[in-house]
Motif scaffolding. Structure first.
Motif, mmCIF file in Angstrom:
data_model
loop_
_atom_site.group_PDB
_atom_site.id
_atom_site.type_symbol
_atom_site.label_atom_id
_atom_site.label_comp_id
_atom_site.label_asym_id
_atom_site.label_seq_id
_atom_site.Cartn_x
_atom_site.Cartn_y
_atom_site.Cartn_z
ATOM 1 N N UNK A 30 0.832 -1.208 0.000
ATOM 2 C CA UNK A 30 0.000 0.000 0.000
ATOM 3 C C UNK A 30 0.865 1.255 0.000
ATOM 4 N N UNK A 31 2.041 1.179 -0.612
ATOM 5 C CA UNK A 31 2.976 2.285 -0.528
ATOM 6 C C UNK A 31 3.883 2.095 0.673
ATOM 7 N N UNK A 32 4.308 3.190 1.280
ATOM 8 C CA UNK A 32 5.181 3.117 2.453
ATOM 9 C C UNK A 32 4.527 2.280 3.542
ATOM 10 N N UNK A 33 5.268 1.292 4.052
ATOM 11 C CA UNK A 33 4.643 0.374 5.009
ATOM 12 C C UNK A 33 4.394 0.996 6.378
ATOM 13 N N UNK A 34 4.972 2.153 6.661
ATOM 14 C CA UNK A 34 4.712 2.788 7.956
ATOM 15 C C UNK A 34 3.228 3.109 8.116
ATOM 16 N N UNK A 35 2.672 3.822 7.142
ATOM 17 C CA UNK A 35 1.261 4.177 7.213
ATOM 18 C C UNK A 35 0.357 2.975 7.027
ATOM 19 N N UNK A 36 0.765 2.050 6.142
ATOM 20 C CA UNK A 36 -0.041 0.851 5.907
ATOM 21 C C UNK A 36 -0.178 0.033 7.184
ATOM 22 N N UNK A 37 0.910 -0.088 7.929
ATOM 23 C CA UNK A 37 0.885 -0.847 9.179
ATOM 24 C C UNK A 37 -0.103 -0.230 10.163
ATOM 25 N N UNK A 38 -0.070 1.082 10.277
ATOM 26 C CA UNK A 38 -0.956 1.761 11.224
ATOM 27 C C UNK A 38 -2.416 1.606 10.822
ATOM 28 N N UNK A 104 -8.103 -2.694 2.842
ATOM 29 C CA UNK A 104 -6.969 -2.456 1.941
ATOM 30 C C UNK A 104 -7.351 -1.484 0.831
ATOM 31 N N UNK A 105 -8.450 -1.749 0.139
ATOM 32 C CA UNK A 105 -8.848 -0.898 -0.981
ATOM 33 C C UNK A 105 -9.148 0.522 -0.521
ATOM 34 N N UNK A 106 -9.818 0.656 0.626
ATOM 35 C CA UNK A 106 -10.250 1.979 1.074
ATOM 36 C C UNK A 106 -9.126 2.806 1.689
ATOM 37 N N UNK A 107 -8.035 2.167 2.082
ATOM 38 C CA UNK A 107 -6.996 2.879 2.825
ATOM 39 C C UNK A 107 -5.769 3.241 2.008
ATOM 40 N N UNK A 108 -5.843 3.116 0.689
ATOM 41 C CA UNK A 108 -4.781 3.646 -0.163
ATOM 42 C C UNK A 108 -5.381 3.904 -1.541
ATOM 43 N N UNK A 109 -4.610 4.503 -2.421
ATOM 44 C CA UNK A 109 -5.081 4.773 -3.777
ATOM 45 C C UNK A 109 -4.498 3.715 -4.707
ATOM 46 N N UNK A 110 -5.310 2.757 -5.156
ATOM 47 C CA UNK A 110 -4.785 1.653 -5.965
ATOM 48 C C UNK A 110 -4.662 1.971 -7.448
ATOM 49 N N UNK A 111 -4.775 3.244 -7.818
ATOM 50 C CA UNK A 111 -4.751 3.622 -9.240
ATOM 51 C C UNK A 111 -3.449 4.300 -9.650
ATOM 52 N N UNK A 188 -1.244 10.351 9.315
ATOM 53 C CA UNK A 188 -1.264 10.088 7.885
ATOM 54 C C UNK A 188 -2.656 9.781 7.362
ATOM 55 N N UNK A 189 -2.940 10.264 6.154
ATOM 56 C CA UNK A 189 -4.188 9.957 5.475
ATOM 57 C C UNK A 189 -3.902 8.957 4.367
ATOM 58 N N UNK A 190 -4.840 8.100 4.095
ATOM 59 C CA UNK A 190 -4.680 7.169 2.993
ATOM 60 C C UNK A 190 -6.001 6.971 2.290
ATOM 61 N N UNK A 263 -15.737 24.469 -5.246
ATOM 62 C CA UNK A 263 -15.361 25.507 -6.192
ATOM 63 C C UNK A 263 -13.929 25.984 -6.049
ATOM 64 N N UNK A 264 -13.201 25.482 -5.039
ATOM 65 C CA UNK A 264 -11.818 25.877 -4.809
ATOM 66 C C UNK A 264 -10.878 24.742 -5.224
ATOM 67 N N UNK A 265 -9.564 25.026 -5.230
ATOM 68 C CA UNK A 265 -8.606 24.063 -5.768
ATOM 69 C C UNK A 265 -7.404 23.877 -4.849
ATOM 70 N N UNK A 266 -7.058 22.604 -4.602
ATOM 71 C CA UNK A 266 -5.804 22.253 -3.938
ATOM 72 C C UNK A 266 -4.741 21.978 -4.993
ATOM 73 N N UNK A 267 -3.480 22.322 -4.690
ATOM 74 C CA UNK A 267 -2.394 22.040 -5.624
ATOM 75 C C UNK A 267 -2.133 20.544 -5.747
ATOM 76 N N UNK A 268 -2.292 19.806 -4.642
ATOM 77 C CA UNK A 268 -2.069 18.367 -4.630
ATOM 78 C C UNK A 268 -2.890 17.763 -3.507
ATOM 79 N N UNK A 269 -2.993 16.443 -3.505
ATOM 80 C CA UNK A 269 -3.801 15.764 -2.502
ATOM 81 C C UNK A 269 -3.211 15.938 -1.107
ATOM 82 N N UNK A 270 -4.082 15.849 -0.111
ATOM 83 C CA UNK A 270 -3.632 15.867 1.274
ATOM 84 C C UNK A 270 -3.035 14.511 1.624
ATOM 85 N N UNK A 271 -1.956 14.515 2.418
ATOM 86 C CA UNK A 271 -1.345 13.254 2.828
ATOM 87 C C UNK A 271 -1.397 13.058 4.335
ATOM 88 N N UNK A 272 -1.754 14.109 5.083
ATOM 89 C CA UNK A 272 -1.733 14.002 6.536
ATOM 90 C C UNK A 272 -2.545 15.130 7.146
#
Length: 323
Positions: A30-38, A104-111, A188-190, A263-272
């Protein structure tokens, strides 16, 4: 006494084996295992989560995996790298493989292919490594169901690798329970925020997090938004130290949604969380991620955004409020 021990021993062994019969494992990338483990540790019925490396063709160690990924990017090696994974052990009396995979599916971005958020490389691929045909079938079935939900929410195709487990090595001791030992001032957000179809429990848990702020009710010229999460104690500390003492011309609002105000815009996704974002004209211009109690770091960030008066007002409010 000796006879009693001989009689009891077989019963104890049988009981231990019976307890083990109720346990099953699945290997998940699920990417970095630190967040996946939690995140996977929080699932009901999960009894143990271990960080590790799987299905690579090189020696499995953190340093060698990072070095090998650099060689791959330079075209100097074609050997397959290991995937950072978590070995999830769960009690089949209280949960199921399907429920674990929904988590697993809900806690990371599988795309995202060979990446997860800011972590880029084949070692961060999304993956399910199975030990039986039954596990493979369940993985494929849940993938196909979740794919339809993702497409309905304008996400792309799932890139998760589903394959038999060929090798697994536990990660170094310092990686185990890493975020418990090193919280770093953020939670961390996933995930994509898309609920697995029919997962009513997740609907109830996330109902309060999906409502976006209304951009028309905020200041379009300059607005601070604090993105929080339920149960995030760093968010609670930020509220107590900063938000509860806010006295400034620039407005500040809190949001439990991962999405920007409508109606507003983020530059990139939130990670935490907490993540404090400065918007101007409805667009993100700067952000600060994490809060570990270091108020000077927050004030310095305000200063960098030409907002020093706001920092001074907060400091003055805190002094008067605690005197």
């Amino acid at each position: 006494m000796t006879l009693a021990l001989l009689v009891l021993a077989p019963f104890q062994i049988t009981q231990a084996n019976s307890q083990q019969d109720h346990l099953d494992t699945i290997i998940l990338g699920m990417g970095c295992f630190w967040g996946a483990e939690k995140r996977m540790s929080a699932l009901p019925g999960v009894v143990d989560v271990e960080s590790g490396y799987a299905n690579g063709e090189i020696e499995a160690s953190y340093r060698k995996i990072l070095s090998h990924e650099s060689l791959r990017k330079l075209g100097l090696s074609e050997k397959r790298n290991h995937t950072e994974v978590v070995k999830v052990t769960f009690d089949t009396n209280t949960t199921s493989l399907e429920a674990v995979l929904i988590g697993f599916w809900q806690n990371h971005d599988p795309t995202q292919g060979d990446r997860q958020g800011n972590d880029v490389g084949s070692n961060y691929r999304s993956a399910i490594y199975t030990h039986s045909d039954e596990q493979t079938t369940t993985a494929i079935e849940t993938r196909d169901i979740y794919q339809q939900a993702l497409l309905a929410n304008e996400f792309g195709r799932i890139t998760t690798e589903i394959a038999p487990l060929t090798n697994y090595t536990a990660a170094e001791t310092y990686h185990q329970d890493y975020l418990v030992k090193n919280p770093n001032g953020y939670c961390g957000l996933g995930g994509t925020g898309v609920i697995y179809p029919g997962n009513h429990e997740s609907h109830r848990q996330r109902a309060t997090t999906t409502a976006r702020l209304d951009g028309e009710k905020l200041d379009p010229q300059r607005q601070l938004v604090v993105f929080e999460a339920q149960g995030c104690h760093f968010c609670q500390h930020f509220k107590a130290d900063i938000l509860d003492h806010w006295q400034a011309e620039v407005a500040i609002a809190s949001s439990l949604s991962r999405q920007p105000p409508a109606g507003w815009t983020l530059q990139k996704s939130l990670i935490a969380t907490p993540t404090i974002v400065l918007f101007e004209q409805g667009n993100e211009v700067s952000r600060l991620t994490g809060y570990n109690g270091d108020m000077n770091r927050f004030w310095q960030w305000l200063d960098s955004q030409r907002m020093r008066p706001e920092a001074s007002n907060i400091a003055a409010s805190m002094v008067s409020g605690r005197s």
